[in-house]
Design a protein around this motif. Structure first.
Motif, PDB file in Angstrom:
ATOM      1  N   SER A   1       0.824  -1.210   0.000  1.00 59.19           N
ATOM      2  CA  SER A   1       0.000   0.000   0.000  1.00 59.19           C
ATOM      3  C   SER A   1       0.858   1.261   0.000  1.00 59.19           C
ATOM      4  N   GLN A   2       1.928   1.246   0.765  1.00 63.33           N
ATOM      5  CA  GLN A   2       2.809   2.420   0.831  1.00 63.33           C
ATOM      6  C   GLN A   2       3.456   2.682  -0.531  1.00 63.33           C
ATOM      7  N   ILE A   3       3.812   1.624  -1.228  1.00 64.35           N
ATOM      8  CA  ILE A   3       4.400   1.775  -2.560  1.00 64.35           C
ATOM      9  C   ILE A   3       3.379   2.387  -3.518  1.00 64.35           C
ATOM     10  N   LEU A   4       2.159   1.861  -3.487  1.00 61.00           N
ATOM     11  CA  LEU A   4       1.116   2.352  -4.383  1.00 61.00           C
ATOM     12  C   LEU A   4       0.791   3.819  -4.107  1.00 61.00           C
ATOM     13  N   ILE A   5       0.778   4.193  -2.841  1.00 60.60           N
ATOM     14  CA  ILE A   5       0.512   5.577  -2.477  1.00 60.60           C
ATOM     15  C   ILE A   5       1.593   6.499  -3.040  1.00 60.60           C
TER      16      ILE A   5
END
Length: 209
Positions: free
Chosen positions: A60-64
């Motif tokens: 999720s952090q990567i996608l954000i």
């Protein structure tokens, strides 16, 4: 010597981080979020999954971060248009045209970043992103209101309407599940229709007060 070693290490860390984000973006552009697993991102970046977790807590952090970088670029483009010497009407036409055209040219990436189901944290980032886009549009609308080109009741509501048209209107043509390919003529026609719609929605009508 210690400073040089530290500098080289910092540079290497930055390269790894950028490679991970670039890989995630490429995977999303190819097949959506489902393609961008931690393992797939690591393999494409040429690093281990363990190294990915050294830089990011989770997927999720990567996608954000991918979304944030993409939106920063879009806002830079919109701000550049807003600060140009064009008339407000021309600025709005160009802003909507540019945004929608760029989405149509990278359909899977645009669809995933704007519409694909995500967790609440990612959804919050989407909301923040649309606020940034809205701010750029508000500047153009405010200028047009002052010089008499535009006529609307409330600036924020008008900006929301334009941003909604710029974004949600492309759900149908971008949706990968429809598996439809559009030729360039259709894309150009579609983009122009959306831009004209947005301009006409706020344009001061002939004889209007």
């Amino acid at each position: 010597m210690s400073y040089k070693r530290s500098s080289l290490m910092q540079e290497r860390m930055e390269q790894n981080r950028n490679a991970i984000l670039d890989s995630a973006r490429e995977l999303i552009a190819h097949g959506g979020f489902k393609e961008a697993s931690i393992q797939a991102i690591a393999e494409r970046a040429g690093v281990s999954t363990g190294l990915v977790y050294r830089y990011f807590e989770n997927k999720s952090q990567i996608l954000i971060e991918v979304l944030s970088a993409a939106i920063r670029r879009e806002v830079e483009i919109l701000d550049h248009i807003a600060k140009s010497d064009l008339t407000p009407k021309q600025k709005l036409q160009k802003s909507v045209t540019t945004f929608v055209k760029r989405a149509m040219n990278s359909p899977q990436l645009a669809y995933s970043l704007m519409f694909e189901p995500v967790d609440p944290e990612m959804e919050h980032e989407r909301f923040r992103s649309k606020q940034l886009i809205k701010q750029s549009i508000k500047e153009i609308l405010a200028e047009g209101k002052v010089n008499g080109e535009f006529d609307f009741e409330d600036l924020n509501t008008a900006a929301l309407g334009v941003v909604g048209s710029m974004t949600f209107v492309v759900i149908e043509p971008l949706n990968p599940s429809r598996n439809v390919m559009f030729d360039q003529n259709y894309k150009d026609y579609f983009v122009k229709q959306i831009a004209d719609f947005c301009v006409n929605a706020v344009r001061k009508q002939e004889g209007g007060k």
